[in-house]
Motif scaffolding. Structure first.
Motif, PDB file in Angstrom:
ATOM      1  N   ALA A  38     -26.645 -23.436 -17.797  1.00 38.86           N
ATOM      2  CA  ALA A  38     -25.519 -23.890 -17.011  1.00 38.86           C
ATOM      3  C   ALA A  38     -25.045 -25.110 -18.016  1.00 38.86           C
ATOM      4  O   ALA A  38     -25.629 -25.950 -18.466  1.00 38.86           O
ATOM      5  CB  ALA A  38     -26.241 -24.416 -15.776  1.00 38.86           C
ATOM      6  N   GLN A  39     -23.677 -25.012 -17.904  1.00 43.80           N
ATOM      7  CA  GLN A  39     -22.915 -26.089 -18.475  1.00 43.80           C
ATOM      8  C   GLN A  39     -22.065 -26.902 -17.758  1.00 43.80           C
ATOM      9  O   GLN A  39     -21.417 -27.660 -18.267  1.00 43.80           O
ATOM     10  CB  GLN A  39     -22.112 -25.493 -19.721  1.00 43.80           C
ATOM     11  CG  GLN A  39     -22.603 -24.607 -20.794  1.00 43.80           C
ATOM     12  CD  GLN A  39     -23.672 -25.401 -21.511  1.00 43.80           C
ATOM     13  OE1 GLN A  39     -23.902 -26.489 -21.516  1.00 43.80           O
ATOM     14  NE2 GLN A  39     -24.509 -24.367 -22.568  1.00 43.80           N
ATOM     15  N   SER A  40     -22.429 -26.986 -16.243  1.00 37.34           N
ATOM     16  CA  SER A  40     -21.921 -27.668 -15.400  1.00 37.34           C
ATOM     17  C   SER A  40     -22.731 -28.378 -14.472  1.00 37.34           C
ATOM     18  O   SER A  40     -23.793 -27.828 -14.061  1.00 37.34           O
ATOM     19  CB  SER A  40     -20.999 -26.535 -14.438  1.00 37.34           C
ATOM     20  OG  SER A  40     -20.671 -27.399 -13.040  1.00 37.34           O
ATOM     21  N   LEU A  93     -26.955 -28.578 -10.137  1.00 37.54           N
ATOM     22  CA  LEU A  93     -27.515 -28.834  -8.968  1.00 37.54           C
ATOM     23  C   LEU A  93     -27.475 -28.273  -7.605  1.00 37.54           C
ATOM     24  O   LEU A  93     -28.209 -28.271  -6.957  1.00 37.54           O
ATOM     25  CB  LEU A  93     -27.003 -30.504  -8.755  1.00 37.54           C
ATOM     26  CG  LEU A  93     -27.069 -31.346  -9.897  1.00 37.54           C
ATOM     27  CD1 LEU A  93     -26.368 -32.594  -9.737  1.00 37.54           C
ATOM     28  CD2 LEU A  93     -28.672 -31.753 -10.261  1.00 37.54           C
ATOM     29  N   THR A  94     -26.127 -27.605  -7.473  1.00 31.84           N
ATOM     30  CA  THR A  94     -25.784 -26.740  -6.253  1.00 31.84           C
ATOM     31  C   THR A  94     -27.256 -25.555  -6.152  1.00 31.84           C
ATOM     32  O   THR A  94     -27.832 -25.413  -5.426  1.00 31.84           O
ATOM     33  CB  THR A  94     -24.613 -26.309  -6.185  1.00 31.84           C
ATOM     34  OG1 THR A  94     -23.847 -27.094  -5.820  1.00 31.84           O
ATOM     35  CG2 THR A  94     -24.574 -25.071  -4.997  1.00 31.84           C
ATOM     36  N   LEU A  95     -27.398 -25.050  -7.411  1.00 27.83           N
ATOM     37  CA  LEU A  95     -28.091 -23.626  -7.510  1.00 27.83           C
ATOM     38  C   LEU A  95     -29.705 -24.079  -7.469  1.00 27.83           C
ATOM     39  O   LEU A  95     -30.477 -23.415  -6.748  1.00 27.83           O
ATOM     40  CB  LEU A  95     -27.972 -22.892  -8.907  1.00 27.83           C
ATOM     41  CG  LEU A  95     -26.595 -22.264  -8.792  1.00 27.83           C
ATOM     42  CD1 LEU A  95     -26.562 -21.730 -10.375  1.00 27.83           C
ATOM     43  CD2 LEU A  95     -26.684 -21.261  -7.721  1.00 27.83           C
ATOM     44  N   LEU A 122     -33.307 -23.284 -14.693  1.00 34.27           N
ATOM     45  CA  LEU A 122     -31.875 -23.300 -14.809  1.00 34.27           C
ATOM     46  C   LEU A 122     -31.551 -24.534 -15.916  1.00 34.27           C
ATOM     47  O   LEU A 122     -32.200 -25.895 -15.491  1.00 34.27           O
ATOM     48  CB  LEU A 122     -31.283 -23.682 -13.756  1.00 34.27           C
ATOM     49  CG  LEU A 122     -29.629 -23.553 -13.775  1.00 34.27           C
ATOM     50  CD1 LEU A 122     -29.019 -22.147 -14.080  1.00 34.27           C
ATOM     51  CD2 LEU A 122     -29.130 -24.155 -12.047  1.00 34.27           C
ATOM     52  N   LEU A 123     -31.037 -24.375 -17.171  1.00 33.19           N
ATOM     53  CA  LEU A 123     -31.472 -25.418 -18.032  1.00 33.19           C
ATOM     54  C   LEU A 123     -29.862 -25.580 -18.861  1.00 33.19           C
ATOM     55  O   LEU A 123     -29.101 -24.616 -18.668  1.00 33.19           O
ATOM     56  CB  LEU A 123     -32.322 -24.961 -19.063  1.00 33.19           C
ATOM     57  CG  LEU A 123     -33.854 -25.047 -18.652  1.00 33.19           C
ATOM     58  CD1 LEU A 123     -34.805 -24.537 -19.844  1.00 33.19           C
ATOM     59  CD2 LEU A 123     -34.307 -26.258 -18.106  1.00 33.19           C
TER      60      LEU A 123
END
Length: 317
Positions: free
Chosen positions: A224-226, A231-233, A193-194
């Motif tokens: 991911a742009q959030s 961090l959640t994932l 996830l980057l």
């Protein structure tokens, strides 16, 4: 000498012709021509030589230009200062992008003194991912960013003041079955996830995989742009990510994620204050940065365990 004549002189010197200068100032060519003639008459000197390609400053014109530029700069500064006095006490807005590890470790310490100092300011904050923040800085919808400084070719229209240098690391959830892996080459079949910015996909792939001779696992990468989403994932799945060392040391993530101890090393990154090129910060922006820097200095010398862990992996400029 009159102020409008000085403006015409500076504009013509910058634009190279009366036509272009008039267009940049929003006045007629006749007005610029007349103003320059009157200026030369007042000075009793030729300030330009006329050529088919445009106007060229004489020695006298170049000397006067230096003074004219300083006069206009002082006028702009005076107007900005007066605007601040007019705006003091009236509702204002300040929009700031803040990179996640700085937000996690310092933001809660900055907001109370800033709010006490400037209670009339409506503060808007967003995750300081550069892919989101840089375009908003350029279009003026974001006032400033405290975040990662990109390479020079990615900073068009922006200026930056460096604050910190830090290292990045591959991160996984605590208890990840692959947490003991020691090389990036052993992680090419894992899901990632980057966030690619700044510098885009190629810069990230080069830093993370290609420079170490590893093939890019494109089919394994999710974008991911959030920061909160990322961090959640990462905490709830077996996906890996690449993030600042200081983020791993914050109280919010300590014990929930781990930095993988890989043999490969990654180039340091720099966080700084980024804003539009040539833009003078507003009074709220100046006050926010003043409170922020005061907290940086206090935190770097603090005995607080979290801050000591965070700043252990950070070099201040």
């Amino acid at each position: 000498m009159k102020l409008h004549q000085i403006r015409y002189l500076v504009a013509v010197a910058a634009q190279g012709s009366i036509r272009a200068a008039a267009r940049s100032l929003g006045v007629t060519q006749a007005a610029v021509t007349q103003g320059l003639r009157e200026l030369e008459a007042d000075c009793r000197l030729a300030l330009f030589t006329r050529h088919s390609a445009g106007l060229v400053l004489t020695d006298a014109g170049r000397d006067l230009l230096q003074h004219a530029q300083r006069i206009l700069l002082q006028m702009e500064q005076a107007e900005a200062e007066l605007a601040r006095h007019r705006d003091a006490g009236t509702p204002q807005r300040l929009s700031i992008g803040i990179t996640p590890w700085v937000a996690q470790s310092l933001l809660a310490r900055v907001l109370p003194p800033f709010r006490a100092d400037m209670p009339h300011v409506q503060l808007e904050m967003l995750d300081g991912y550069s892919s989101v923040a840089y375009p908003r800085l350029r279009d003026g919808s974001l006032d400033l960013m405290i975040g990662r400084i990109a390479e020079a070719d990615e900073m068009a229209g922006l200026q930056a003041t460096p604050l910190f240098t830090y290292e990045a690391t591959v991160m996984a959830r605590a208890g990840h079955p692959r947490a003991g892996v020691r090389s990036i080459h052993e992680l090419l079949e894992d899901d990632w996830l980057l966030n690619f910015a700044p510098g885009g996909e190629q810069a990230m792939m080069r830093q993370l995989f290609l420079q170490h001779g590893a093939a890019v696992p494109r089919h394994r990468i999710v974008l991911a742009q959030s920061a909160s989403l990322m961090l959640t994932l990462v905490q709830q799945t077996d996906m890996l990510t690449f993030c600042p060392w200081p983020l791993v040391e914050t109280d919010a993530l300590r014990g929930r994620v781990v930095a993988m101890q890989l043999r490969e090393r990654f180039a340091p990154r720099t966080v700084g204050v980024i804003r539009r090129a040539q833009a003078r910060p507003s009074l709220p922006a100046e006050r926010f940065l003043a409170h922020f820097m005061a907290q940086v200095q206090a935190s770097a010398a603090s005995d607080d365990p979290e801050l000591r862990r965070v700043f252990y992996s950070v070099d201040l400029h």
